[in-house]
Structure formats: structure tokens, C-alpha cells
Enzyme design. Structure first.
Site, PDB file in Angstrom:
ATOM      1  N   SER A   1       0.406  -1.070  -0.147  1.00 63.72           N
ATOM      2  CA  SER A   1      -0.096   0.402   0.056  1.00 63.72           C
ATOM      3  C   SER A   1       0.472   1.281   0.119  1.00 63.72           C
ATOM      4  O   SER A   1       1.936   1.263  -0.653  1.00 63.72           O
ATOM      5  CB  SER A   1      -0.999  -0.511   1.211  1.00 63.72           C
ATOM      6  OG  SER A   1      -1.826   0.776   1.243  1.00 63.72           O
TER       7      SER A   1
ATOM      8  N   ALA B   1     -10.215   9.005   8.402  1.00 67.64           N
ATOM      9  CA  ALA B   1      -9.593  10.222   7.822  1.00 67.64           C
ATOM     10  C   ALA B   1      -8.782   9.912   6.971  1.00 67.64           C
ATOM     11  O   ALA B   1      -8.639  11.308   6.020  1.00 67.64           O
ATOM     12  CB  ALA B   1      -9.350  11.341   9.273  1.00 67.64           C
TER      13      ALA B   1
ATOM     14  N   GLY C   1      -0.969  -0.649  17.301  1.00 70.25           N
ATOM     15  CA  GLY C   1      -1.220  -2.049  16.507  1.00 70.25           C
ATOM     16  C   GLY C   1       0.052  -3.055  16.389  1.00 70.25           C
ATOM     17  O   GLY C   1       0.023  -4.171  16.041  1.00 70.25           O
TER      18      GLY C   1
END
Length: 542
Positions: free
Chosen positions: A64, A372, A501
Site C-alpha cells: 500500500s 480520515a 497495533g
């Protein structure tokens, strides 16, 4: 299962000793050179998942918005959704198993997940444009093949395209044709029909859009899609991957974090611009005003625009379908206030992570969710879809039928499997055209509260635990009381903290009436975390 073939094949994809990885929301992600064994094993796991569900499973090779030298992999479940949490654990087990434990680990997974090894398996594979992706996707193919799975290698695709293709395949074409042409045709047909109903364009720049493609896959796929677009849609591609590195000083993440335009895209005042991320599943818009000031339009404002549009259409159609917006605690307070108080649309807050947003959005007739950062989509329930299509065909009242047709096209334009920059961009462009809005008018719907994000390094991230969709801390003792007292010092203020995380870091978010106050509050909360939750290194500073 041919044990000898598995042992031989696995030996050519050896696991580096001492390396342990965790499958998270983004799948596995790390330096590309450490991933060969993981890719091979995710090929194995995809076959097992496919056999367990008697469905096609997707494997996407991408990292990504990470730097070009990283790579990653994630599995896609039958309806284009993310891998089920119980299988995330199996993915982690399989990736970390030592060479001699591989066979036993597979047998264990088969027993726990009741995998029928005699069932046929089918896997769809896609990859992004990173230099390492071709070789790594070959490792996935090796894994699929050794367990006797069938595969279709789609080669270079955006992440949302692979999700879409998997969903089409498993719905026997009900969601669309499982080909890239099918994707382009479905989206462009819906977009063209919407655009044709828009008022005549005033001002030449209305239909031009500059797109920063993050030097990634988005540029390739938009170029392929260009011939399908109506002549009104004039897109100009920048950072198309021919010169610069993927995600370097460009892309949605860079623009959002740095609040500045990407390198390689010159902006004129009032021009509409947007940025994709590296695998084209996030989008943010922006423009420059006449004074040269940069304005970012993030996921919150995208969700608001879509919600305004859908709410107006539902009113015209005269149907009491339940529309709701799902956000995380990171959503700007102004957006939440506008949606709830002005638009009267219910807003639900969930934990950070796309899977939480997606899951919650499925509870409503129409669920709009965006983070967001620009990752989001709209979900229509089966009942809502049936109702809308029926009205578009059979409604006698002209006004209502036309509104239902617009809703139907919007439903077909949106990729409901996952956030999709191409699909979201077309939906936004259609709404702006239909409502006759400029980018400045869209931006002025509400004014974002100034905010600040900080990170605090801690010895152990689990020292901080939260409840209420991560908006309140329950440990360490005294931290939430401290935050409440600090928030009370400022106007229109709120703040929350949440453990990362993936690393021993606590993230701090604060907003207030001025940037100065938001900065001050973020720093004070960060210091409270540092002192109460076992801060490491130098105390935080702005």
C-alpha cells in the site's frame, strides 16, 4: 497432500531464522527481502481457505502506502471482504512455523477449521508495481500449486480491483463480470449515466481533475480506463511511476500527513486535485485558494458530501431507508457535529481499522464509512438494493423514478467490497457535477477543528487499554482523569490516546478551537502518557 512435494517446494522458499511476523489489518508487511517464505505459505493458506469455504479466495501482493522497498500480502475472503479474524491467527501461525513444523501446522489448521482436502481450490492473485512484487507473487503461485489449487494470476491490479474480482466470481457474476474490462464497463456506465443528468458545465476548470497516482498502480489502471470515460471527464495524471519512486513525497498518505501538495504536481488556484495511495484504495482531495493557501479535503469531508447527496435522493424517492455514517475517534469533531446536528444523520463511532468500520456499516440499509485518511466506501443492504432497483424500474411518479435511477447508478458506481480510490473519485466527481459544486463550496460545508497527532514511545504498548471505541483510557490508573482535566482547559476540545497495533507507541490525538491550543493539548496529553504509561527515551515534544 503430497508431503514430499511440500517439503521440497518449501525448501526453495526458506524461512529466515528468528523472524516472526504478525498478520494484522494490513496483512503482513515488512522489507521485501524477508517475505519470500511468507508469500509461499500464504499461497498454501489461500488453498486451505478456499477448500474450507468452497469459494475463490484472493491473494494481493502489496504494501500500500509503505516505501517502495517494503512489500506485503493480504488475503481476500469470498465477498471481497478482509480475511476472517480466526484465519488471521492461522496466517500468523503458518508464516512463523519452522521448516520442520510446516506439515504439522497445516494439518492442525485443517482439523481446527474443518478443511475438506478433497474439495477443489481456486485462488485469484494480484500485485502492485513494486520491483519485488512479480517475484513474490510467483512464490504465492508456488504455494497454491503444491497443494493442487487452481489459480488465476491477474498480474498488475489495484487492491480494490482484486477484491471486486473475487466478489464477482463468488456471486456467479451477480456483482459484475470477474474481469478488468467488466470493472471498467460497470463503473464507467454508471458514471456516464450520472454525468449526463448534470447541469451544463460553467467555467472550463469544472471538469478537469489533476490526479497524483503516488507513482503506483493507480496510474496504470486509470490509463487503461481512460477510453471508457465520457468526454466530459478530463483527467490529468501525475506521479505516474515512469520517473520517481513509489509513494516518495507523494500519494494520499503523504498529502494527509504533511498537509501539503505532492511533489511533481503544480497547482493553480481553484483547481481540483486528488491523490491516490500506492495501491489505490485511499483518496484525498485538495486545492489551493487565491491567496496560495493549501486546503485538504479528507475522508471525513468525502463521507459528508456523499451523505448529503444520498440523504437528498432518499427524500426525493420518499423511502424510509436507514442511512448512517460510521467513523472512528480520529474523525474531526466538526464533521460529526455537522452530520448529527445539521444533516440529522446518525453517526456511529467504532475502533480504528477498516474491518470495524465495514462491519458496523453492514448494519444499516445504507452505511457510509470513511477513515480520515481517505479509505472508505458505501454499503447498501440486500433489501435496500432490491427496493432501489425496483423503484428505478416500476415507480410511476417521474421525479421519484428519476431519483431512484440516480441512486441505482450511485450504487453501481461504488465498489462495495472495500475502499477504492478510482470508484470513490468517480462518485465524488459525479456528485460535484450533479450538485453544481466547486471544490471550494464543498470544502466550506463545515470548517475542521484544528488538530494534532503525536506519538509517545513506551516500554510496553499494552500498558494503555481503552474502551468506548478507543475514546477513553481505562489503564494505566489516573490517565483518563488527567486527560479529562487537560481537555477542560480548552474550548471545543477533545483528546484521546490509543496504543499502536504494531509497535510500542501510543498515539495521541487532540483538537481544540485554535491550532495553538490543539498543539498545547496534544503535548500535555503526551506528557501525561509518558509519565503514567512508562515512556521511553526523551519526553515528547512538538
Amino acid at each position: 497432500m503430497d508431503s514430499e512435494a511440500l517439503r521440497k517446494s518449501s525448501a526453495s522458499h526458506p524461512k529466515p531464522s528468528g523472524l516472526t511476523l504478525q498478520y494484522g489489518t494490513a496483512g503482513f508487511r515488512t522489507k521485501a527481502e524477508q517475505l519470500d517464505h511468507v508469500m509461499f505459505r500464504m499461497g498454501l493458506l489461500a488453498v486451505l481457505r478456499s477448500k474450507a469455504l468452497a469459494s475463490t479466495i484472493g491473494v494481493m501482493v502489496t504494501a500500500s502506502h509503505n516505501p517502495e522497498e517494503d512489500n506485503g500480502v493480504k488475503l481476500v475472503d469470498p465477498l471481497g471482504e478482509m480475511l476472517h479474524p480466526s484465519w488471521e491467527e492461522y496466517a500468523t501461525q503458518l508464516a512463523n512455523a519452522e521448516e520442520q513444523e510446516l506439515q504439522t501446522t497445516i494439518t492442525e489448521i485443517c482439523q481446527k477449521a474443518e478443511v475438506n482436502l478433497h474439495q477443489d481450490a481456486s485462488v485469484f492473485i494480484g500485485r502492485d508495481t513494486r520491483p519485488s512484487s512479480k517475484k513474490l507473487s510467483q512464490s504465492v503461485i508456488d504455494g497454491v500449486s503444491v497443494l493442487g489449487g487452481q489459480y488465476h494470476d491477474y498480474g498488475l491490479v489495484t487492491t480494490p480491483q482484486l477484491h471486486y474480482l473475487v466478489c464477482c466470481q463468488n456471486t456467479q457474476g451477480q456483482y459484475g463480470k470477474a474481469t478488468l474490462e467488466g470493472y471498467y464497463e460497470k463503473l464507467s456506465k454508471a458514471f456516464t449515466e450520472l454525468i449526463q443528468q448534470s447541469p451544463p458545465i460553467s467555467g472550463e476548470n469544472q471538469r478537469h481533475l489533476k490526479i497524483d497516482c503516488a507513482n503506483g498502480i493507480g496510474a496504470l489502471k486509470l490509463s487503461e480506463m481512460k477510453p471508457y470515460f465520457p468526454k466530459e471527464m478530463l483527467i490529468h495524471l501525475y506521479n505516474d511511476g515512469t520517473k520517481e519512486k513509489l509513494n516518495h513525497l507523494c500519494g494520499a498518505d503523504f498529502v494527509k500527513v504533511h498537509q501539503q501538495p505532492p511533489r511533481g504536481l503544480a497547482m493553480e488556484p481553484g483547481e481540483r486535485c486528488c491523490s491516490f495511495d500506492g495501491d489505490a484504495d485511499r483518496i484525498v482531495y485538495y486545492y489551493m485558494d487565491t491567496t496560495g493557501r493549501f486546503h485538504l479535503i479528507d475522508g471525513d469531508k468525502i463521507a459528508t458530501l456523499i451523505s448529503i447527496f444520498l440523504k437528498e435522493l432518499l427524500a426525493k424517492v420518499g423511502q424510509s431507508l436507514e442511512l448512517a455514517v460510521v467513523q472512528t475517534a480520529y474523525a474531526n469533531g466538526s464533521s460529526t457535529r455537522y452530520l448529527e446536528e445539521m444533516l440529522k444523520v446518525p453517526v456511529h463511532c467504532v475502533k480504528t481499522g477498516v474491518k470495524h468500520l465495514h462491519h458496523k456499516a453492514q448494519e444499516f440499509d445504507i452505511g457510509v464509512y470513511f477513515e480520515a485518511n481517505g479509505h472508505g466506501t458505501v454499503l447498501f443492504s440486500k433489501a435496500a438494493e432490491t427496493k432501489i432497483r425496483q423503484l428505478a424500474r416500476e415507480e410511476k411518479d417521474n421525479g421519484k423514478r428519476e431519483a431512484a435511477k440516480v441512486l441505482e447508478n450511485m450504487m453501481d458506481l461504488i465498489n462495495q467490497t472495500v475502499g477504492d480510490a478510482i470508484s470513490d473519485m468517480l462518485a465524488i466527481e459525479a456528485i460535484l457535477a450533479l450538485k453544481g459544486l466547486t471544490v471550494q463550496q464543498w470544502d466550506s460545508i463545515y470548517t475542521d477543528l484544528p488538530n494534532r497527532l503525536l506519538r509517545v514511545q513506551v516500554a510496553e504498548r499494552r500498558a494503555v487499554a481503552t474502551v468506548d471505541a478507543e475514546r477513553r483510557a481505562v489503564s494505566p490508573p489516573g490517565l483518563q482523569e488527567n486527560i479529562d482535566a487537560l481537555v477542560g482547559k480548552y474550548r471545543a476540545a477533545r483528546a484521546f490516546v490509543r496504543p499502536s497495533g504494531t509497535e510500542d507507541v501510543v498515539r495521541v490525538y487532540a483538537e481544540a478551537d485554535t491550532q495553538e491550543n490543539a498543539d498545547a493539548l496534544a503535548l500535555e496529553v503526551s506528557l501525561a502518557v509518558y509519565h503514567l504509561a512508562g515512556g521511553k527515551g526523551a519526553p515528547p515534544q512538538l
